[in-house]
Design a protein around this motif. Structure first.
Motif, PDB file in Angstrom:
ATOM      1  N   SER A  48       0.834  -1.203   0.000  1.00 16.83           N
ATOM      2  CA  SER A  48       0.000   0.000   0.000  1.00 16.83           C
ATOM      3  C   SER A  48       0.869   1.253   0.000  1.00 16.83           C
ATOM      4  O   SER A  48       2.003   1.241   0.494  1.00 16.83           O
ATOM      5  N   THR A  49       0.321   2.303  -0.583  1.00 18.11           N
ATOM      6  CA  THR A  49       0.967   3.619  -0.560  1.00 18.11           C
ATOM      7  C   THR A  49      -0.101   4.685  -0.399  1.00 18.11           C
ATOM      8  O   THR A  49      -1.171   4.599  -1.012  1.00 18.11           O
ATOM      9  N   SER A  50       0.169   5.668   0.454  1.00 21.71           N
ATOM     10  CA  SER A  50      -0.719   6.812   0.664  1.00 21.71           C
ATOM     11  C   SER A  50       0.091   8.068   0.424  1.00 21.71           C
ATOM     12  O   SER A  50       1.184   8.221   0.982  1.00 21.71           O
ATOM     13  N   ASN A  51      -0.456   8.969  -0.390  1.00 23.51           N
ATOM     14  CA  ASN A  51       0.283  10.165  -0.792  1.00 23.51           C
ATOM     15  C   ASN A  51      -0.575  11.408  -0.655  1.00 23.51           C
ATOM     16  O   ASN A  51      -1.695  11.445  -1.167  1.00 23.51           O
ATOM     17  N   ASN A  52      -0.045  12.416   0.035  1.00 24.60           N
ATOM     18  CA  ASN A  52      -0.645  13.743   0.081  1.00 24.60           C
ATOM     19  C   ASN A  52       0.272  14.681  -0.689  1.00 24.60           C
ATOM     20  O   ASN A  52       1.471  14.768  -0.391  1.00 24.60           O
ATOM     21  N   ILE A  53      -0.302  15.375  -1.651  1.00 26.13           N
ATOM     22  CA  ILE A  53       0.454  16.297  -2.489  1.00 26.13           C
ATOM     23  C   ILE A  53      -0.122  17.690  -2.262  1.00 26.13           C
ATOM     24  O   ILE A  53      -1.295  17.939  -2.569  1.00 26.13           O
ATOM     25  N   TYR A  54       0.700  18.572  -1.690  1.00 23.30           N
ATOM     26  CA  TYR A  54       0.240  19.923  -1.378  1.00 23.30           C
ATOM     27  C   TYR A  54       0.450  20.815  -2.590  1.00 23.30           C
ATOM     28  O   TYR A  54       1.537  20.888  -3.150  1.00 23.30           O
ATOM     29  N   LEU A  55      -0.623  21.506  -2.987  1.00 28.86           N
ATOM     30  CA  LEU A  55      -0.609  22.271  -4.223  1.00 28.86           C
ATOM     31  C   LEU A  55      -0.354  23.757  -4.008  1.00 28.86           C
ATOM     32  O   LEU A  55      -0.338  24.515  -4.976  1.00 28.86           O
ATOM     33  N   ASN A  56      -0.186  24.172  -2.763  1.00 28.79           N
ATOM     34  CA  ASN A  56       0.202  25.558  -2.486  1.00 28.79           C
ATOM     35  C   ASN A  56       1.106  25.599  -1.254  1.00 28.79           C
ATOM     36  O   ASN A  56       1.222  24.620  -0.507  1.00 28.79           O
ATOM     37  N   LYS A  57       1.754  26.728  -1.061  1.00 30.01           N
ATOM     38  CA  LYS A  57       2.754  26.878   0.004  1.00 30.01           C
ATOM     39  C   LYS A  57       2.156  26.715   1.405  1.00 30.01           C
ATOM     40  O   LYS A  57       2.780  26.147   2.297  1.00 30.01           O
ATOM     41  N   ASP A  58       0.941  27.200   1.613  1.00 30.17           N
ATOM     42  CA  ASP A  58       0.297  27.133   2.932  1.00 30.17           C
ATOM     43  C   ASP A  58      -0.314  25.759   3.232  1.00 30.17           C
ATOM     44  O   ASP A  58      -0.867  25.562   4.312  1.00 30.17           O
ATOM     45  N   LYS A  59      -0.253  24.855   2.274  1.00 28.37           N
ATOM     46  CA  LYS A  59      -0.808  23.509   2.422  1.00 28.37           C
ATOM     47  C   LYS A  59      -2.305  23.529   2.715  1.00 28.37           C
ATOM     48  O   LYS A  59      -2.835  22.694   3.453  1.00 28.37           O
ATOM     49  N   THR A  60      -2.999  24.493   2.120  1.00 25.85           N
ATOM     50  CA  THR A  60      -4.448  24.572   2.280  1.00 25.85           C
ATOM     51  C   THR A  60      -5.185  23.960   1.092  1.00 25.85           C
ATOM     52  O   THR A  60      -6.406  23.830   1.124  1.00 25.85           O
ATOM     53  N   PHE A  61      -4.453  23.607   0.062  1.00 24.30           N
ATOM     54  CA  PHE A  61      -5.039  22.950  -1.103  1.00 24.30           C
ATOM     55  C   PHE A  61      -4.186  21.721  -1.408  1.00 24.30           C
ATOM     56  O   PHE A  61      -2.974  21.844  -1.622  1.00 24.30           O
ATOM     57  N   ALA A  62      -4.810  20.544  -1.382  1.00 25.71           N
ATOM     58  CA  ALA A  62      -4.032  19.304  -1.494  1.00 25.71           C
ATOM     59  C   ALA A  62      -4.774  18.257  -2.309  1.00 25.71           C
ATOM     60  O   ALA A  62      -6.006  18.274  -2.404  1.00 25.71           O
ATOM     61  N   ALA A  63      -3.999  17.346  -2.871  1.00 26.24           N
ATOM     62  CA  ALA A  63      -4.538  16.179  -3.569  1.00 26.24           C
ATOM     63  C   ALA A  63      -4.057  14.931  -2.834  1.00 26.24           C
ATOM     64  O   ALA A  63      -3.012  14.948  -2.179  1.00 26.24           O
ATOM     65  N   ALA A  64      -4.828  13.862  -2.953  1.00 29.03           N
ATOM     66  CA  ALA A  64      -4.461  12.600  -2.318  1.00 29.03           C
ATOM     67  C   ALA A  64      -4.543  11.483  -3.356  1.00 29.03           C
ATOM     68  O   ALA A  64      -5.484  11.436  -4.154  1.00 29.03           O
ATOM     69  N   VAL A  65      -3.547  10.595  -3.329  1.00 31.06           N
ATOM     70  CA  VAL A  65      -3.526   9.408  -4.180  1.00 31.06           C
ATOM     71  C   VAL A  65      -3.186   8.231  -3.267  1.00 31.06           C
ATOM     72  O   VAL A  65      -2.085   8.176  -2.709  1.00 31.06           O
ATOM     73  N   ASN A  66      -4.150   7.340  -3.091  1.00 27.06           N
ATOM     74  CA  ASN A  66      -3.960   6.183  -2.216  1.00 27.06           C
ATOM     75  C   ASN A  66      -4.212   4.908  -3.013  1.00 27.06           C
ATOM     76  O   ASN A  66      -5.199   4.817  -3.755  1.00 27.06           O
ATOM     77  N   PHE A  67      -3.321   3.916  -2.830  1.00 28.45           N
ATOM     78  CA  PHE A  67      -3.427   2.681  -3.600  1.00 28.45           C
ATOM     79  C   PHE A  67      -2.991   1.512  -2.734  1.00 28.45           C
ATOM     80  O   PHE A  67      -2.038   1.615  -1.972  1.00 28.45           O
ATOM     81  N   TRP A  68      -3.725   0.393  -2.816  1.00 29.38           N
ATOM     82  CA  TRP A  68      -3.260  -0.855  -2.207  1.00 29.38           C
ATOM     83  C   TRP A  68      -3.500  -2.012  -3.169  1.00 29.38           C
ATOM     84  O   TRP A  68      -4.372  -1.951  -4.038  1.00 29.38           O
ATOM     85  N   TYR A  69      -2.673  -3.054  -3.005  1.00 28.76           N
ATOM     86  CA  TYR A  69      -2.754  -4.237  -3.862  1.00 28.76           C
ATOM     87  C   TYR A  69      -2.611  -5.474  -2.990  1.00 28.76           C
ATOM     88  O   TYR A  69      -1.638  -5.604  -2.247  1.00 28.76           O
ATOM     89  N   GLN A  70      -3.595  -6.353  -3.072  1.00 27.60           N
ATOM     90  CA  GLN A  70      -3.560  -7.621  -2.349  1.00 27.60           C
ATOM     91  C   GLN A  70      -3.288  -8.738  -3.353  1.00 27.60           C
ATOM     92  O   GLN A  70      -4.072  -8.969  -4.275  1.00 27.60           O
ATOM     93  N   PHE A  71      -2.172  -9.439  -3.182  1.00 23.05           N
ATOM     94  CA  PHE A  71      -1.856 -10.576  -4.033  1.00 23.05           C
ATOM     95  C   PHE A  71      -2.782 -11.742  -3.670  1.00 23.05           C
ATOM     96  O   PHE A  71      -3.395 -11.739  -2.598  1.00 23.05           O
ATOM     97  N   PRO A  72      -2.912 -12.752  -4.555  1.00 20.41           N
ATOM     98  CA  PRO A  72      -3.751 -13.908  -4.215  1.00 20.41           C
ATOM     99  C   PRO A  72      -3.366 -14.475  -2.849  1.00 20.41           C
ATOM    100  O   PRO A  72      -2.184 -14.555  -2.520  1.00 20.41           O
ATOM    101  N   GLU A  73      -4.390 -14.850  -2.070  1.00 22.93           N
ATOM    102  CA  GLU A  73      -4.132 -15.324  -0.704  1.00 22.93           C
ATOM    103  C   GLU A  73      -5.115 -16.414  -0.323  1.00 22.93           C
ATOM    104  O   GLU A  73      -6.113 -16.641  -0.999  1.00 22.93           O
ATOM    105  N   ILE A  74      -4.835 -17.044   0.816  1.00 20.03           N
ATOM    106  CA  ILE A  74      -5.740 -18.033   1.408  1.00 20.03           C
ATOM    107  C   ILE A  74      -6.712 -17.286   2.302  1.00 20.03           C
ATOM    108  O   ILE A  74      -6.316 -16.488   3.155  1.00 20.03           O
ATOM    109  N   ASP A  75      -7.997 -17.535   2.097  1.00 20.11           N
ATOM    110  CA  ASP A  75      -9.042 -16.939   2.937  1.00 20.11           C
ATOM    111  C   ASP A  75      -9.975 -18.073   3.368  1.00 20.11           C
ATOM    112  O   ASP A  75     -10.707 -18.616   2.543  1.00 20.11           O
ATOM    113  N   HIS A  76      -9.924 -18.427   4.625  1.00 13.40           N
ATOM    114  CA  HIS A  76     -10.677 -19.555   5.163  1.00 13.40           C
ATOM    115  C   HIS A  76     -10.308 -20.830   4.393  1.00 13.40           C
ATOM    116  O   HIS A  76      -9.224 -21.323   4.536  1.00 13.40           O
TER     117      HIS A  76
END
Length: 195
Positions: A77-105
């Motif tokens: 997983s990765t979580s990213n906050n990207i601030y689009l101005n100097k005061d950090k009052t305007f921001a974008a977020a890009v969050n991603f996770w990847y689960q590989f095949p797994e055993i579930d029950h």
């Protein structure tokens, strides 16, 4: 480790064409793994948090009609906050996770993942927050699971409504600056005593 874990089991009888689902306690699961997390600020306008998990799952069935299974898997997983101005009052977020095949029950899942995008603005001296978020952009977080019961292969997909667009508005009432005044603590008599 889970002892006597349960799962809903779909049973099928070839001679009667009867299919039914019943909850049963029949699973003993062992999972061992390692997780590493790292927080970075590669640039002044970018905050980044990452996680990697590697693990092995051994699911042992206590029923003769259901096979025991085991496998290695991983989660990223990765979580990213990207601030689009100097005061950090305007921001974008890009969050991603990847689960590989797994055993579930008693089954094995496919790989699945999720991408979320968002923007946030803090206005009026950070008292008003506006945010727009797109959750599960590719509608890719549904889990498909395969299992074999009584020699009959089964597969089902858990379609959840994880994809949505969310607009949120929040406003903080009152002043953000709090005045601190000296007050009585109730111990003035104790302070004035001679020790």
């Amino acid at each position: 480790m889970t002892n006597n874990g349960f799962n809903n089991v779909t049973m099928a009888s070839a001679d009667t064409n009867l299919v039914y689902t019943i909850p049963l306690n029949f699973i003993r699961t062992h999972r061992v793994g390692i997780t590493e997390s790292i927080a970075l600020s590669p640039l002044s306008w970018w905050d980044n948090n990452n996680q990697v998990t590697l693990y092995h799952t051994d699911a042992h069935s206590l029923l003769p009609t259901i096979s025991s299974i085991s496998a290695f898997s991983a989660y990223l997983s990765t979580s990213n906050n990207i601030y689009l101005n100097k005061d950090k009052t305007f921001a974008a977020a890009v969050n991603f996770w990847y689960q590989f095949p797994e055993i579930d029950h008693i089954g094995k899942t496919n790989a699945y993942y999720k991408l979320d995008l968002g923007v946030r603005a803090s206005l009026l001296k950070k008292q008003l927050d506006l945010a727009l978020t797109m959750n599960d952009l590719f509608r890719s977080s549904a889990v498909a699971m395969r299992s074999t019961i009584n020699g009959i292969p089964q597969q089902f997909t858990n379609f959840q409504l994880n994809r949505f667009l969310l607009l949120s508005v929040s406003y903080k009432f009152g002043s953000s600056e709090h005045k601190v005044t000296a007050g009585s603590t109730g111990n003035e008599d104790e302070r004035s005593r001679i020790h």
